[in-house]
Design a protein around this motif. Structure first.
Motif, PDB file in Angstrom:
ATOM      1  N   SER A   1       0.829  -1.210   0.000  1.00 41.85           N
ATOM      2  CA  SER A   1       0.000   0.000   0.000  1.00 41.85           C
ATOM      3  C   SER A   1       0.862   1.258   0.000  1.00 41.85           C
ATOM      4  O   SER A   1       0.448   2.297  -0.505  1.00 41.85           O
ATOM      5  N   ARG A   2       2.068   1.155   0.534  1.00 35.85           N
ATOM      6  CA  ARG A   2       2.996   2.297   0.520  1.00 35.85           C
ATOM      7  C   ARG A   2       3.287   2.733  -0.923  1.00 35.85           C
ATOM      8  O   ARG A   2       3.314   3.922  -1.221  1.00 35.85           O
TER       9      ARG A   2
ATOM     10  N   THR B   1     -11.026   6.280  -5.122  1.00 37.40           N
ATOM     11  CA  THR B   1     -11.079   4.833  -5.298  1.00 37.40           C
ATOM     12  C   THR B   1      -9.741   4.192  -4.956  1.00 37.40           C
ATOM     13  O   THR B   1      -9.685   3.198  -4.230  1.00 37.40           O
ATOM     14  N   LEU B   2      -8.655   4.770  -5.461  1.00 35.05           N
ATOM     15  CA  LEU B   2      -7.311   4.276  -5.156  1.00 35.05           C
ATOM     16  C   LEU B   2      -7.078   4.260  -3.651  1.00 35.05           C
ATOM     17  O   LEU B   2      -6.557   3.293  -3.099  1.00 35.05           O
ATOM     18  N   SER B   3      -7.502   5.320  -3.004  1.00 35.33           N
ATOM     19  CA  SER B   3      -7.304   5.425  -1.563  1.00 35.33           C
ATOM     20  C   SER B   3      -8.073   4.341  -0.818  1.00 35.33           C
ATOM     21  O   SER B   3      -7.520   3.627   0.017  1.00 35.33           O
ATOM     22  N   LEU B   4      -9.344   4.184  -1.117  1.00 31.23           N
ATOM     23  CA  LEU B   4     -10.162   3.196  -0.418  1.00 31.23           C
ATOM     24  C   LEU B   4      -9.738   1.763  -0.721  1.00 31.23           C
ATOM     25  O   LEU B   4      -9.867   0.880   0.129  1.00 31.23           O
ATOM     26  N   LEU B   5      -9.212   1.525  -1.912  1.00 35.48           N
ATOM     27  CA  LEU B   5      -8.750   0.179  -2.255  1.00 35.48           C
ATOM     28  C   LEU B   5      -7.575  -0.262  -1.386  1.00 35.48           C
ATOM     29  O   LEU B   5      -7.311  -1.459  -1.264  1.00 35.48           O
ATOM     30  N   GLN B   6      -6.892   0.683  -0.764  1.00 35.36           N
ATOM     31  CA  GLN B   6      -5.746   0.313   0.069  1.00 35.36           C
ATOM     32  C   GLN B   6      -6.170  -0.425   1.332  1.00 35.36           C
ATOM     33  O   GLN B   6      -5.386  -1.174   1.913  1.00 35.36           O
TER      34      GLN B   6
ATOM     35  N   ALA C   1      -6.368   5.863   4.261  1.00 36.34           N
ATOM     36  CA  ALA C   1      -7.248   5.600   3.118  1.00 36.34           C
ATOM     37  C   ALA C   1      -8.541   6.402   3.242  1.00 36.34           C
ATOM     38  O   ALA C   1      -9.001   7.003   2.262  1.00 36.34           O
ATOM     39  N   ILE C   2      -9.104   6.434   4.436  1.00 39.33           N
ATOM     40  CA  ILE C   2     -10.337   7.204   4.640  1.00 39.33           C
ATOM     41  C   ILE C   2     -10.052   8.695   4.503  1.00 39.33           C
ATOM     42  O   ILE C   2     -10.816   9.422   3.857  1.00 39.33           O
ATOM     43  N   SER C   3      -8.943   9.165   5.071  1.00 38.02           N
ATOM     44  CA  SER C   3      -8.587  10.586   4.955  1.00 38.02           C
ATOM     45  C   SER C   3      -8.366  10.979   3.494  1.00 38.02           C
ATOM     46  O   SER C   3      -8.834  12.033   3.046  1.00 38.02           O
TER      47      SER C   3
END
Length: 171
Positions: free
Chosen positions: A9-10, A156-161, A73-75
């Motif tokens: 995820s990094r 989307t990219l953020s939440l997929l993490q 991810a939420i932020s």
């Protein structure tokens, strides 16, 4: 197939940060090279891109555990979706009939110097007649429409993490 996309995820957060840098660079290119002056909503979108990029960079540098990845991810999604909301308003203003477009206000520099911060922020988020002008298109879509797509992709990219991190044990 999906296992191939399951980088740490990094790495994904860093790629999201690079995407934000690219978007800000394009904004600077259009402003300083092409001579397109940004309207208040454009500047607000740039601020949202900057904030999203800072969240992504923080996540990439911090390299947290699952709880931290979830928080980042939420932020990141919240900042990207706030930007998407601004972009949506911008797209809406651009599609208004000419007689319904808000009046053009004073320049942002004037407002910053002569009005309280709350009034300036209100102007930046509400948009003016300047925001209705479409100066640039690509494949029939205006810059705010492309920016809206970018914000949705960043969220989307953020939440997929969150999902990505959960699967990191079986790599």
């Amino acid at each position: 197939m999906l296992k191939l996309l399951r980088f740490n995820s990094r790495i994904w957060f860093f790629l999201g940060f690079l995407g934000c840098v690219f978007l800000l660079s394009m904004g600077a290119y259009f402003q300083f090279v092409q001579g397109l002056d940004p309207c208040p909503l454009c500047i607000s979108q740039r601020i949202a891109i900057l904030l999203t990029g800072l969240v992504f960079l923080s996540a990439a540098l911090h390299n947290p555990g699952q709880t931290g990845v979830t928080a980042y991810a939420i932020s990141g999604a919240v900042t990207a979706l706030c930007g998407a909301a601004i972009s949506t308003r911008h797209v809406w203003i651009q599609h208004l009939p000419a007689d319904k477009v808000p009046e053009c206000g004073p320049g942002l520099e004037y407002v910053l110097q002569n009005f309280p911060l709350f009034e300036t922020v209100k102007l930046m988020l509400s948009g003016t007649g300047d925001c209705a002008k479409v100066d640039w298109t690509l494949l029939g879509f205006s810059m705010p429409e492309w920016t809206l797509l970018a914000f949705v992709m960043l969220a989307t990219l953020s939440l997929l993490q969150i999902w990505n991190y959960k699967g990191s044990d079986d790599r």
